[in-house]
Write an enzyme that holds these catalytic residues in place. Structure first.
Site, PDB file in Angstrom:
ATOM      1  N   ILE A 161       0.840  -1.196   0.000  1.00  0.00           N
ATOM      2  CA  ILE A 161       0.000   0.000   0.000  1.00  0.00           C
ATOM      3  C   ILE A 161       0.875   1.246   0.000  1.00  0.00           C
ATOM      4  O   ILE A 161       1.779   1.386   0.835  1.00  0.00           O
ATOM      5  CB  ILE A 161      -0.924   0.009   1.241  1.00  0.00           C
ATOM      6  N   CYS A 162       0.584   2.152  -0.930  1.00  0.00           N
ATOM      7  CA  CYS A 162       1.289   3.429  -1.046  1.00  0.00           C
ATOM      8  C   CYS A 162       2.802   3.178  -1.154  1.00  0.00           C
ATOM      9  O   CYS A 162       3.231   2.405  -2.003  1.00  0.00           O
ATOM     10  CB  CYS A 162       0.887   4.329   0.123  1.00  0.00           C
ATOM     11  N   GLN A 163       3.593   3.796  -0.313  1.00  0.00           N
ATOM     12  CA  GLN A 163       5.043   3.564  -0.376  1.00  0.00           C
ATOM     13  C   GLN A 163       5.354   2.077  -0.143  1.00  0.00           C
ATOM     14  O   GLN A 163       6.312   1.539  -0.713  1.00  0.00           O
ATOM     15  CB  GLN A 163       5.751   4.409   0.687  1.00  0.00           C
TER      16      GLN A 163
END
Lengths: 354, 203
Positions: free
Chosen positions: A142-144
């Site tokens: 998720i995300c980074q």
């Protein structure tokens, strides 16, 4: 000033103040703590990292390892039973593990990205493979954390059965990325040459500075119509989550800003982690790429750039009609896209990794 | 150790809680634009935003109250059949609320700065902070100059406080989005953070 006008407005503002006091009293009484809502236990500790196993799921299923961003606390994906990505995935029969990066300490300031990708993620994957007797695991970043998961999957394709990327930046120069604009003038050589941890307060400030007036309107609405019960509980947990960004390990932070935001090395095949080249073109496992149309942190164009690197037979994408956090927490996501992710993970593999 | 509240945060708290007095709060917020030196001199002990996750309701609520006071001026002008778009007092008060709110957001920088354990050396180090605040101030003034004629063209007799607030916040949002996407803003932001890193490095 006309007396009547003055009295009308003053009375309206007095009522508003009273509503603020009411919200304040509710907040004081509630005492919500920022924590996981689903039962879980730590099954592995490696440095600062903790691998958490969540109860439930079918033991015969491949384990799913969730890798969250390092810049926020991971419990946002399980803040409340009705707003829990973790719960929605478990409901589809999956066994869920979360890689919790843990607290950053002074001794972490020289850690580079390879510690997080090659050491921490690999330690978690190795544990799951050994303890379950599986060749490979499913990975959800998720995300980074999605960017890290991509890097890991490029380096160790045989250990990853399926890969899901959620609101993940891939092409850091695609779309209108405010963070990329802001990163332009940061001199990361200062930090790289003498690493020191970045205070979480700085990260919190950057996020707060992205759209303060939208936030202000929302907060005034909260005062005007104070939430109660579960809504208030969730609101307070979200507020705490937004406020408490963890400190960032200095060297890894400098690398991430420089190599990803400034040089966009991931999509230029010029990224090396721990001396090993990362090539997105080496991804062979089935990939589900999920992004949000109104994402103010990761433009959808940045995430969808992934499809340029993967064979179309292995690649699927889903676009969520909402924002970055909404995809993880909103009621709409709980009912639509999160169960879809669970269903995709449960589909039998057409392609087997070599 | 708990942080002492700054003059600004006391002012804002007073504004919404009604305990300290609106004049004092207004003076604090009005002073924000001109009194940055004082604010940053106080930063070691006073972090106006280092006050917990729920204080944002207080800050946003305080802005709403201030906008309500501006709205009273608009309503009064409308009742007297006067134009308000060229009312200098109104324009500067609306711009001051913008300024106080934006500075309050970026005021967390002083908290982050303290997190780096950087000494209070003042002077040249704050060049870029001042530059940043100048950018913010200018953008606010321009936004209010554009907002008031638009509001005047609306059915101002039926303009209520909530609509007024949303119009003001919408104008601020647009101005803010332009501001933070500008190269000048990115440059100033980058230099502020670089300054923190260098100052902390050599300490």
């Amino acid at each position: 000033m006309n007396d009547e006008t003055s009295v009308d407005v003053a009375a309206e503002l007095d009522q508003f103040r009273e509503r603020y006091q009411q919200l304040n009293r509710q907040i004081s009484a509630q005492q919500e703590q920022l924590d996981w809502s689903s039962p879980n236990s730590v099954v592995l500790e490696h440095g600062a990292m903790r691998l958490r196993h969540f109860e439930g799921g079918d033991p015969a299923q491949l384990p799913l390892l969730i890798v969250y961003s390092h810049v926020n606390k991971p419990c946002v994906i399980d803040l409340h039973p009705d707003h829990s990505l973790v719960k929605r995935i478990i409901e589809k029969g999956h066994r869920v593990y979360i890689l919790d990066w843990g607290e950053v300490s002074e001794s972490d300031r020289e850690n580079d990205i390879s510690v997080y990708v090659e050491e921490y993620i690999d330690a978690a994957v190795s544990y799951l493979r050994q303890h379950g007797g599986f060749e490979a695991v499913n990975l959800l970043g998720i995300c980074q954390g999605g960017t890290f998961a991509l890097c890991y999957a490029c380096r160790h394709p045989a250990k990853v059965n399926k890969l899901v990327t959620l609101v993940t930046p891939v092409d850091f120069h695609a779309g209108d990325s405010l963070l990329t604009r802001w990163a332009r003038y940061l001199d990361m050589n200062i930090l790289a040459s003498n690493p020191q941890n970045i205070p979480g307060a700085l990260i919190t400030m950057l996020f707060q500075m992205m759209r303060p007036f939208e936030d202000m309107i929302r907060q005034v609405q909260q005062i005007d119509q104070p939430a109660a019960g579960r809504k208030l509980e969730l609101m307070m947990k979200m507020d705490q989550w937004v406020y408490h960004c963890p400190d960032q390990p200095g060297k890894a932070f400098a690398q991430f800003v420089q190599r990803f935001f400034q040089e966009n090395a991931l999509v230029q095949d010029s990224l090396e982690i721990g001396g090993n080249q990362i090539r997105l073109g080496s991804l062979q496992m089935p990939v589900l790429n999920v992004f949000a149309r109104y994402d103010h942190l990761v433009p959808p164009e940045s995430s969808s750039a992934l499809k340029r690197f993967i064979d179309s037979s292995s690649y699927q994408e889903l676009e969520f009609e909402g924002g970055h956090i909404g995809l993880l927490v909103s009621k709409k996501a709980q009912l639509t896209i999160l169960p879809e992710i669970g269903a995709w993970l449960a589909e039998p593999l057409v392609y087997q990794p070599s | 150790m708990p942080k002492k509240p700054s003059a600004i945060s006391i002012g804002i708290i007073g504004l919404i809680q009604g305990g300290i007095g609106d004049d004092y709060a207004r003076a604090s917020c009005d002073n924000l634009g001109n009194g940055l030196d004082n604010e940053y001199t106080l930063r070691q002990d006073n972090h106006p935003t280092d006050v917990g996750p729920f204080q944002k309701y207080l800050f946003s609520g305080a802005c709403y109250v201030q906008i309500g006071q501006c709205y009273a001026l608009v309503k009064q002008a409308v009742e007297q059949g006067k134009n308000f778009s060229d009312n200098e007092q109104l324009r500067s008060r609306l711009a001051a609320v913008w300024q106080s709110y934006v500075v309050q957001q970026s005021g967390a920088m002083s908290s982050a700065y303290a997190g780096f354990d950087v000494p209070d050396s003042g002077g040249q180090q704050w060049h870029w902070v001042h530059k940043l605040h100048q950018e913010v101030q200018q953008a606010g003034i321009e936004a209010m100059e554009q907002l008031l004629p638009v509001l005047e063209q609306m059915d101002s007799e039926h303009l209520d406080l909530q609509q007024f607030f949303v119009s003001w916040a919408g104008a601020c949002d647009q101005a803010y989005n332009r501001l933070i996407r500008s190269d000048a803003f990115a440059r100033a932001m980058g230099e502020v953070v670089n300054t923190m890193l260098v100052a902390a490095k050599y300490e």
